[in-house]
Structure formats: structure tokens, C-alpha cells
Design a protein around this motif. Structure first.
Motif, PDB file in Angstrom:
ATOM      1  N   THR A   7     -90.286 -46.647 -58.716  1.00  0.00           N
ATOM      2  CA  THR A   7     -90.931 -46.553 -57.417  1.00  0.00           C
ATOM      3  C   THR A   7     -90.109 -45.644 -56.518  1.00  0.00           C
ATOM      4  N   LEU A   8     -90.747 -44.640 -55.943  1.00  0.00           N
ATOM      5  CA  LEU A   8     -90.052 -43.719 -55.052  1.00  0.00           C
ATOM      6  C   LEU A   8     -90.219 -44.171 -53.609  1.00  0.00           C
ATOM      7  N   VAL A   9     -89.208 -43.915 -52.810  1.00  0.00           N
ATOM      8  CA  VAL A   9     -89.233 -44.279 -51.396  1.00  0.00           C
ATOM      9  C   VAL A   9     -89.296 -43.005 -50.573  1.00  0.00           C
ATOM     10  N   LEU A  10     -90.262 -42.959 -49.664  1.00  0.00           N
ATOM     11  CA  LEU A  10     -90.397 -41.832 -48.761  1.00  0.00           C
ATOM     12  C   LEU A  10     -89.514 -42.063 -47.547  1.00  0.00           C
ATOM     13  N   LEU A  11     -88.787 -41.027 -47.151  1.00  0.00           N
ATOM     14  CA  LEU A  11     -87.855 -41.107 -46.030  1.00  0.00           C
ATOM     15  C   LEU A  11     -88.199 -40.017 -45.026  1.00  0.00           C
ATOM     16  N   TRP A  12     -88.300 -40.385 -43.747  1.00  0.00           N
ATOM     17  CA  TRP A  12     -88.444 -39.399 -42.671  1.00  0.00           C
ATOM     18  C   TRP A  12     -87.125 -39.357 -41.910  1.00  0.00           C
ATOM     19  N   ARG A  13     -86.661 -38.139 -41.623  1.00  0.00           N
ATOM     20  CA  ARG A  13     -85.432 -38.005 -40.839  1.00  0.00           C
ATOM     21  C   ARG A  13     -85.534 -36.787 -39.929  1.00  0.00           C
ATOM     22  N   ARG A  14     -84.694 -36.830 -38.925  1.00  0.00           N
ATOM     23  CA  ARG A  14     -84.546 -35.684 -38.018  1.00  0.00           C
ATOM     24  C   ARG A  14     -83.066 -35.403 -37.953  1.00  0.00           C
ATOM     25  N   GLY A  15     -82.636 -34.293 -38.516  1.00  0.00           N
ATOM     26  CA  GLY A  15     -81.209 -34.033 -38.671  1.00  0.00           C
ATOM     27  C   GLY A  15     -80.638 -35.106 -39.575  1.00  0.00           C
ATOM     28  N   SER A  16     -79.562 -35.731 -39.164  1.00  0.00           N
ATOM     29  CA  SER A  16     -78.980 -36.822 -39.957  1.00  0.00           C
ATOM     30  C   SER A  16     -79.517 -38.188 -39.533  1.00  0.00           C
ATOM     31  N   ASN A  17     -80.398 -38.205 -38.526  1.00  0.00           N
ATOM     32  CA  ASN A  17     -80.957 -39.444 -38.002  1.00  0.00           C
ATOM     33  C   ASN A  17     -82.161 -39.886 -38.844  1.00  0.00           C
ATOM     34  N   VAL A  18     -82.045 -41.005 -39.563  1.00  0.00           N
ATOM     35  CA  VAL A  18     -83.150 -41.534 -40.366  1.00  0.00           C
ATOM     36  C   VAL A  18     -84.124 -42.253 -39.445  1.00  0.00           C
ATOM     37  N   LEU A  19     -85.402 -41.874 -39.549  1.00  0.00           N
ATOM     38  CA  LEU A  19     -86.441 -42.472 -38.715  1.00  0.00           C
ATOM     39  C   LEU A  19     -87.153 -43.608 -39.440  1.00  0.00           C
ATOM     40  N   THR A  20     -87.517 -43.370 -40.711  1.00  0.00           N
ATOM     41  CA  THR A  20     -88.187 -44.385 -41.516  1.00  0.00           C
ATOM     42  C   THR A  20     -87.683 -44.318 -42.951  1.00  0.00           C
ATOM     43  N   GLN A  23     -91.762 -48.258 -45.614  1.00  0.00           N
ATOM     44  CA  GLN A  23     -92.495 -48.794 -44.465  1.00  0.00           C
ATOM     45  C   GLN A  23     -91.567 -49.310 -43.368  1.00  0.00           C
ATOM     46  N   LEU A  24     -90.265 -49.229 -43.582  1.00  0.00           N
ATOM     47  CA  LEU A  24     -89.283 -49.748 -42.638  1.00  0.00           C
ATOM     48  C   LEU A  24     -89.004 -48.734 -41.532  1.00  0.00           C
ATOM     49  N   MET A  25     -89.184 -49.157 -40.289  1.00  0.00           N
ATOM     50  CA  MET A  25     -88.851 -48.312 -39.153  1.00  0.00           C
ATOM     51  C   MET A  25     -87.361 -48.459 -38.885  1.00  0.00           C
ATOM     52  N   VAL A  26     -86.620 -47.374 -39.019  1.00  0.00           N
ATOM     53  CA  VAL A  26     -85.177 -47.403 -38.826  1.00  0.00           C
ATOM     54  C   VAL A  26     -84.821 -47.094 -37.377  1.00  0.00           C
ATOM     55  N   THR A  27     -85.577 -46.196 -36.757  1.00  0.00           N
ATOM     56  CA  THR A  27     -85.328 -45.840 -35.366  1.00  0.00           C
ATOM     57  C   THR A  27     -85.902 -46.903 -34.435  1.00  0.00           C
ATOM     58  N   ASP A  29     -87.118 -46.088 -31.511  1.00  0.00           N
ATOM     59  CA  ASP A  29     -88.008 -45.369 -30.601  1.00  0.00           C
ATOM     60  C   ASP A  29     -89.432 -45.871 -30.823  1.00  0.00           C
ATOM     61  N   GLU A  30     -89.989 -46.586 -29.860  1.00  0.00           N
ATOM     62  CA  GLU A  30     -91.311 -47.190 -29.997  1.00  0.00           C
ATOM     63  C   GLU A  30     -92.440 -46.165 -30.014  1.00  0.00           C
ATOM     64  N   ARG A  31     -92.132 -44.907 -29.694  1.00  0.00           N
ATOM     65  CA  ARG A  31     -93.152 -43.853 -29.723  1.00  0.00           C
ATOM     66  C   ARG A  31     -93.410 -43.357 -31.141  1.00  0.00           C
ATOM     67  N   ILE A  32     -92.528 -43.710 -32.070  1.00  0.00           N
ATOM     68  CA  ILE A  32     -92.631 -43.231 -33.451  1.00  0.00           C
ATOM     69  C   ILE A  32     -93.217 -44.328 -34.324  1.00  0.00           C
ATOM     70  N   ARG A  33     -94.211 -43.930 -35.154  1.00  0.00           N
ATOM     71  CA  ARG A  33     -94.800 -44.887 -36.092  1.00  0.00           C
ATOM     72  C   ARG A  33     -95.313 -44.139 -37.317  1.00  0.00           C
ATOM     73  N   LEU A  34     -95.586 -44.905 -38.375  1.00  0.00           N
ATOM     74  CA  LEU A  34     -96.193 -44.343 -39.579  1.00  0.00           C
ATOM     75  C   LEU A  34     -97.693 -44.607 -39.550  1.00  0.00           C
ATOM     76  N   VAL A  35     -98.470 -43.599 -39.906  1.00  0.00           N
ATOM     77  CA  VAL A  35     -99.921 -43.710 -39.986  1.00  0.00           C
ATOM     78  C   VAL A  35    -100.302 -43.553 -41.454  1.00  0.00           C
ATOM     79  N   ASN A  36    -101.120 -44.453 -41.941  1.00  0.00           N
ATOM     80  CA  ASN A  36    -101.539 -44.454 -43.348  1.00  0.00           C
ATOM     81  C   ASN A  36    -100.357 -44.566 -44.301  1.00  0.00           C
ATOM     82  N   GLY A  37     -99.250 -45.118 -43.821  1.00  0.00           N
ATOM     83  CA  GLY A  37     -98.101 -45.372 -44.676  1.00  0.00           C
ATOM     84  C   GLY A  37     -97.184 -44.198 -44.928  1.00  0.00           C
ATOM     85  N   TYR A  38     -97.621 -42.969 -44.615  1.00  0.00           N
ATOM     86  CA  TYR A  38     -96.824 -41.794 -44.955  1.00  0.00           C
ATOM     87  C   TYR A  38     -96.669 -40.792 -43.824  1.00  0.00           C
TER      88      TYR A  38
END
Length: 75
Positions: A7-20, A23-27, A29-38
Motif C-alpha cells: 500500500t502506497l501513502v500519498l504525501l503532500w508537502r510544501r518545502g520541508s513542511n508536511v501537510l498531509t 488521510q492524516l492532516m499533519v498541518t 492550518d484549518e484552511r487546508i483539506r483533502l478533497v476526494n482523498g487525494y
């Protein structure tokens, strides 16, 4: 970011800051969310939100896709 039993895990980041991670929200910032899981969605954009956001999947070789956000207009 790492495969677990195939199983692969999708990761969103900005620079070295991991956002997700999956499905886990790491940041907090309540303005950031995942839509449709990806898809990363940022509401109430601010000028400092401009820049590169990286979607990463790791499977022996990192596969990064960079998305650049540009803020057009006046605030």
C-alpha cells in the motif's frame, strides 16, 4: 511516504513542511483539506500561500509532482 504491504501513502508537502500523509492532516492550518482523498484544497488564499506544493508517492524511487500556486489580483 513508505509502502506498507504493497500500500502506497500519498504525501503532500510544501518545502520541508508536511501537510498531509495519506488521510492524516499533519498541518494545523484549518484552511487546508483533502478533497476526494487525494486533492489538496486551500480555502481563503493569502499571498503567502503562493509557491510550490509537492505531491509525493514513494515506492523505492520517489515520484514527486510539483504544483505551483500563483496568487493573481489584489488583496
Amino acid at each position: 511516504m513508505f509502502g506498507v504491504r504493497g500500500t502506497l501513502v500519498l504525501l503532500w508537502r510544501r518545502g520541508s513542511n508536511v501537510l498531509t500523509a495519506s488521510q492524516l492532516m499533519v498541518t494545523r492550518d484549518e484552511r487546508i483539506r483533502l478533497v476526494n482523498g487525494y486533492n489538496l484544497e486551500i480555502s481563503e488564499l493569502e499571498p503567502q500561500d503562493a509557491g510550490d506544493y509537492v505531491c509525493q508517492i514513494s515506492d523505492k524511487v520517489n515520484k514527486d509532482q510539483v504544483h505551483t500556486v500563483e496568487i493573481l489580483g489584489k488583496f
